[in-house]
Design a protein around this motif. Structure first.
Motif, PDB file in Angstrom:
ATOM      1  N   ARG A   1      -5.050   0.829  -1.043  1.00 50.31           N
ATOM      2  CA  ARG A   1      -5.818  -0.608  -0.477  1.00 50.31           C
ATOM      3  C   ARG A   1      -6.916  -0.932  -1.289  1.00 50.31           C
ATOM      4  N   SER A   2      -7.494  -0.232  -2.345  1.00 45.17           N
ATOM      5  CA  SER A   2      -8.572  -0.637  -3.215  1.00 45.17           C
ATOM      6  C   SER A   2      -8.062  -0.602  -4.596  1.00 45.17           C
ATOM      7  N   THR A   3      -6.932   0.110  -5.116  1.00 46.20           N
ATOM      8  CA  THR A   3      -6.574   0.136  -6.403  1.00 46.20           C
ATOM      9  C   THR A   3      -5.278  -0.277  -6.522  1.00 46.20           C
ATOM     10  N   ASP A   4      -4.742  -1.164  -7.261  1.00 45.83           N
ATOM     11  CA  ASP A   4      -3.327  -1.764  -7.293  1.00 45.83           C
ATOM     12  C   ASP A   4      -2.702  -0.942  -8.627  1.00 45.83           C
TER      13      ASP A   4
ATOM     14  N   HIS B   1       0.874  -1.326  -0.089  1.00 44.74           N
ATOM     15  CA  HIS B   1       0.045  -0.007  -0.165  1.00 44.74           C
ATOM     16  C   HIS B   1       0.935   1.378   0.100  1.00 44.74           C
TER      17      HIS B   1
ATOM     18  N   ASP C   1      -6.875   5.462  -3.781  1.00 40.75           N
ATOM     19  CA  ASP C   1      -6.750   4.818  -2.438  1.00 40.75           C
ATOM     20  C   ASP C   1      -6.057   3.389  -2.666  1.00 40.75           C
TER      21      ASP C   1
ATOM     22  N   SER D   1     -11.545   7.826  -4.657  1.00 40.26           N
ATOM     23  CA  SER D   1     -11.610   6.385  -4.220  1.00 40.26           C
ATOM     24  C   SER D   1     -10.934   5.584  -5.298  1.00 40.26           C
TER      25      SER D   1
END
Length: 194
Positions: free
Chosen positions: A71-74, A41, A69, A66
């Motif tokens: 944690r949600s998008t690599d 992250h 982030d 969004s």
């Protein structure tokens, strides 16, 4: 305008890249000094930030918060070191274009000239590079002269950040004779050892 902020940023991004390359396969899920992020992250945040600033300098529409982030998008894919080096190179290319340092861009905290954006990315690269080094047991090798300039910039600008809007923790103590990177980490809320 002098390219000094861009040269400083290029130097610290190169060191950050070395730190990313130094992450061992089993460390990507390890905790970091940023409680909400593991190593992957944290590196994703750095790469995503460089990509965001590149997009803004190009005058393109940024992705929504969004999608930024880590944690949600690599954004790292199968080769985090290559992703970091590519994002760093593209950011330096954009900041090196004629007029880029004077150009006003709208970043998440408000409008800033490109020169200030370069300084801000240096702050991010150094402090999160420090975080990465702490999390992975690597040595921190940012050039002291560059870190001193970034430390001076950060001290001057922290007073301008509205209360409750700082992306960093409250300053912590650091020994007066500590290396510049340790003093910067403490200024931005990292607990440091004497």
């Amino acid at each position: 305008m002098t390219l000094a902020p861009v040269e400083d940023l290029a130097a610290v991004l190169a060191v950050a890249g070395d730190l990313v390359e130094g992450v061992r396969p089993g460390q990507w899920d390890d905790p970091t000094p940023c409680p909400e992020w593991n190593v992957r992250h944290l590196v994703g945040h750095l790469v995503g930030g460089d990509r965001l600033f590149t997009t803004l300098l190009r005058g393109e529409e940024p992705p929504p918060p969004s999608a930024r982030d880590p944690r949600s998008t690599d954004v790292l894919g199968d080769d985090p070191a290559a992703a970091q080096r590519t994002a760093a190179r593209e950011l330096i290319e954009e900041l090196s274009r004629p007029g880029a340092l004077e150009k006003i861009i709208q970043i998440p905290v408000g409008p800033v000239p490109g020169a200030a954006a370069a300084h801000m990315r240096s702050v991010e690269a150094i402090v999160h590079g420090w975080d990465l080094a702490q999390a992975t047991g690597q040595a921190v090798r940012f050039p002291d002269d560059v870190v001193e300039r970034v430390l001076e910039f950060t001290r001057a600008k922290l007073a301008d950040v509205p209360a409750g809007r700082s992306p960093f923790g409250p300053p912590r103590p650091a020994p007066a004779d500590a290396p510049p990177v340790t003093r910067l980490a403490a200024l931005l809320g990292r607990p440091v050892r004497g």
